[in-house]
Scaffold this active site. Sequence first.
Site, PDB file in Angstrom:
ATOM      1  N   ASP A  95      15.546 -50.722   6.310  1.00 26.51           N
ATOM      2  CA  ASP A  95      14.496 -51.111   5.355  1.00 26.51           C
ATOM      3  C   ASP A  95      15.037 -51.450   3.959  1.00 26.51           C
ATOM      4  OD1 ASP A  95      12.801 -50.437   7.445  1.00 26.51           O
ATOM      5  OD2 ASP A  95      12.362 -48.439   6.648  1.00 26.51           O
ATOM      6  N   MET A 145       9.842 -55.224  10.366  1.00 26.11           N
ATOM      7  CA  MET A 145       9.757 -53.840   9.879  1.00 26.11           C
ATOM      8  C   MET A 145      10.012 -53.768   8.372  1.00 26.11           C
ATOM      9  SD  MET A 145      11.532 -51.499  12.805  1.00 26.11           S
ATOM     10  CE  MET A 145      10.574 -50.933  14.207  1.00 26.11           C
ATOM     11  N   GLU A 178      15.537 -41.982   3.005  1.00 25.55           N
ATOM     12  CA  GLU A 178      14.913 -41.117   1.988  1.00 25.55           C
ATOM     13  C   GLU A 178      14.489 -39.753   2.555  1.00 25.55           C
ATOM     14  OE1 GLU A 178      10.406 -42.723   2.568  1.00 25.55           O
ATOM     15  OE2 GLU A 178      11.008 -41.518   0.872  1.00 25.55           O
ATOM     16  N   GLY A 225      15.328 -42.957  11.678  1.00 19.87           N
ATOM     17  CA  GLY A 225      15.482 -44.036  12.657  1.00 19.87           C
ATOM     18  C   GLY A 225      16.939 -44.438  12.783  1.00 19.87           C
ATOM     19  N   ARG A 261       8.627 -50.704   6.578  1.00 17.63           N
ATOM     20  CA  ARG A 261       7.744 -49.640   6.099  1.00 17.63           C
ATOM     21  C   ARG A 261       6.987 -50.074   4.842  1.00 17.63           C
ATOM     22  NH1 ARG A 261      10.185 -44.002   7.551  1.00 17.63           N
ATOM     23  NH2 ARG A 261       8.883 -43.990   9.399  1.00 17.63           N
ATOM     24  N   VAL A 300      13.910 -54.265  18.128  1.00 17.75           N
ATOM     25  CA  VAL A 300      15.031 -55.203  18.310  1.00 17.75           C
ATOM     26  C   VAL A 300      15.831 -55.292  17.003  1.00 17.75           C
ATOM     27  CG1 VAL A 300      15.544 -57.668  18.619  1.00 17.75           C
ATOM     28  CG2 VAL A 300      13.887 -56.542  20.088  1.00 17.75           C
ATOM     29  N   ARG A 339       1.768 -75.184  16.259  1.00 15.68           N
ATOM     30  CA  ARG A 339       1.125 -73.879  16.091  1.00 15.68           C
ATOM     31  C   ARG A 339       1.539 -73.198  14.785  1.00 15.68           C
ATOM     32  NH1 ARG A 339       2.453 -71.731  22.184  1.00 15.68           N
ATOM     33  NH2 ARG A 339       0.491 -72.382  23.125  1.00 15.68           N
TER      34      ARG A 339
HETATM   35  O1  F6P Z   1      12.698 -46.767   8.734  1.00 18.88           O
HETATM   36  C1  F6P Z   1      13.142 -47.604   9.746  1.00 18.88           C
HETATM   37  C2  F6P Z   1      11.995 -48.038  10.615  1.00 18.88           C
HETATM   38  O2  F6P Z   1      12.510 -48.917  11.601  1.00 18.88           O
HETATM   39  C3  F6P Z   1      10.816 -48.679   9.887  1.00 18.88           C
HETATM   40  O3  F6P Z   1      11.069 -50.004   9.508  1.00 18.88           O
HETATM   41  C4  F6P Z   1       9.728 -48.522  10.900  1.00 18.88           C
HETATM   42  O4  F6P Z   1       8.446 -48.502  10.310  1.00 18.88           O
HETATM   43  C5  F6P Z   1      10.034 -47.179  11.507  1.00 18.88           C
HETATM   44  O5  F6P Z   1      11.421 -46.936  11.284  1.00 18.88           O
HETATM   45  C6  F6P Z   1       9.756 -47.101  12.982  1.00 18.88           C
HETATM   46  O6  F6P Z   1       9.988 -45.816  13.396  1.00 18.88           O
HETATM   47  P1  F6P Z   1      10.065 -45.337  14.913  1.00 18.88           P
HETATM   48  O7  F6P Z   1      11.426 -45.758  15.434  1.00 18.88           O
HETATM   49  O8  F6P Z   1       9.929 -43.870  14.839  1.00 18.88           O
HETATM   50  O9  F6P Z   1       8.978 -46.042  15.649  1.00 18.88           O
END
Ligand code: F6P
Length: 366
Positions: A146, A188, A121, A29, A190, A297, A181
């Site tokens: 992450d 994000m 990784e 990513g 993971r 974002v 509310r």
């Molecule tokens: O590893 C970075 C990350 O943004 C994660 O937090 C997320 O789960 C994943 O990549 C999203 O991946 P993609 O951009 O392929 O949807």
Amino acid sequence: MTAGERLGCGPGRLGRLARMRVGILTGGGDCPGLNAVIRAVVRRLDDDGWEAVGIRAGWRGLVEGLFMSLGLRDVSGILPRGGTIVGTSRTNPYKLEGGPERVLEHFAEQRLEALVAIGGEDTLGVAARLYREQEFPVVGVPKTIDNDLNATDYTFGFDTAVSIATEAVDRLHTTAESHNRVMVVEVMGRHTGWIAVQSGIAGGADVILIPEQPITIEDACAIIENRHRDGKDFSIVVVAEGYELTYASGEQRVVAAEASPLDEFGHIRFGGVGDALAREIEERTGFETRVTVLGHVQRGGTPTARDRVLATRFGLKAAELVLAGQFGRMAALHGDAIVDVSLDEATTELKTVPPAWYETAKAFFG
Ligand code: F6P
């Protein structure tokens, strides 16, 4: 004999006047700060007479032979720019027929002496294996919003993601308060809760849910109900995308994007836990609940000053490792010092949120 000569390229074949050549790729990513690393590597190695070649779209570029020039002009002005000027992908050469062989062939064809792989990784796992099995001359730079890469205290990109998530939590506070509310914010991360914990602490979240310490839905609702009993009419809940819905009965449920295939590194695509959690909270507490999914974002746009500095320091370290011929290593942050660690150490396990961090967050729940 240099690593490049062993692979059939380099000054042994070209003669002493040819400039040494380094390839640079970004994989996985995208992440704020990638361009800052590229700039630092190109500039530092140029000082020693090296020429840089951009490898397009991560490992796919080495499998398919996709290259671009990366001269001083190309990297001018890219320090504050988000994304990556060389492009990225989640290609895993080890999942493709003849993939690793094609990587070696294109590397030799381009007369490269070294490769700087900037990734998390997955990308660096490929680098580690190529080094282990082929003595491939690669150094790594730890990238990911992450912050889950082992052997480094922080990865670049994380600070930017946390800042964006924190700003979102701040903004949600005022609207939550106005409407009485519960606001659920899905971030994000993971399989780790780094972004959730740090943005939750920074934004003053009332409950934070992460995969490493899965408190139950019942407990989360009790915290919200107590808070409302104590006179607060709104609550902010930060949930990490990898949190498994966990119930007092012991049942756990992973929420992932429907029908999403695994990527080439075997990862599911997360998404949807915020919605599922909000439904549970509304049904169980009766409080009106809304969800915000921050999504990409968090990965877009300009890096924070801290990430620019960290990325720049990592890039310089990677260049120094190339110059010293120290392959199979990765630039890393230990305390305030930039050091190098083995790619194997960095990629064999994930760096999860330690209990002490979660205790800090919990001190402000409710
Ligand atoms: O590893 C970075 C990350 O943004 C994660 O937090 C997320 O789960 C994943 O990549 C999203 O991946 P993609 O951009 O392929 O949807």
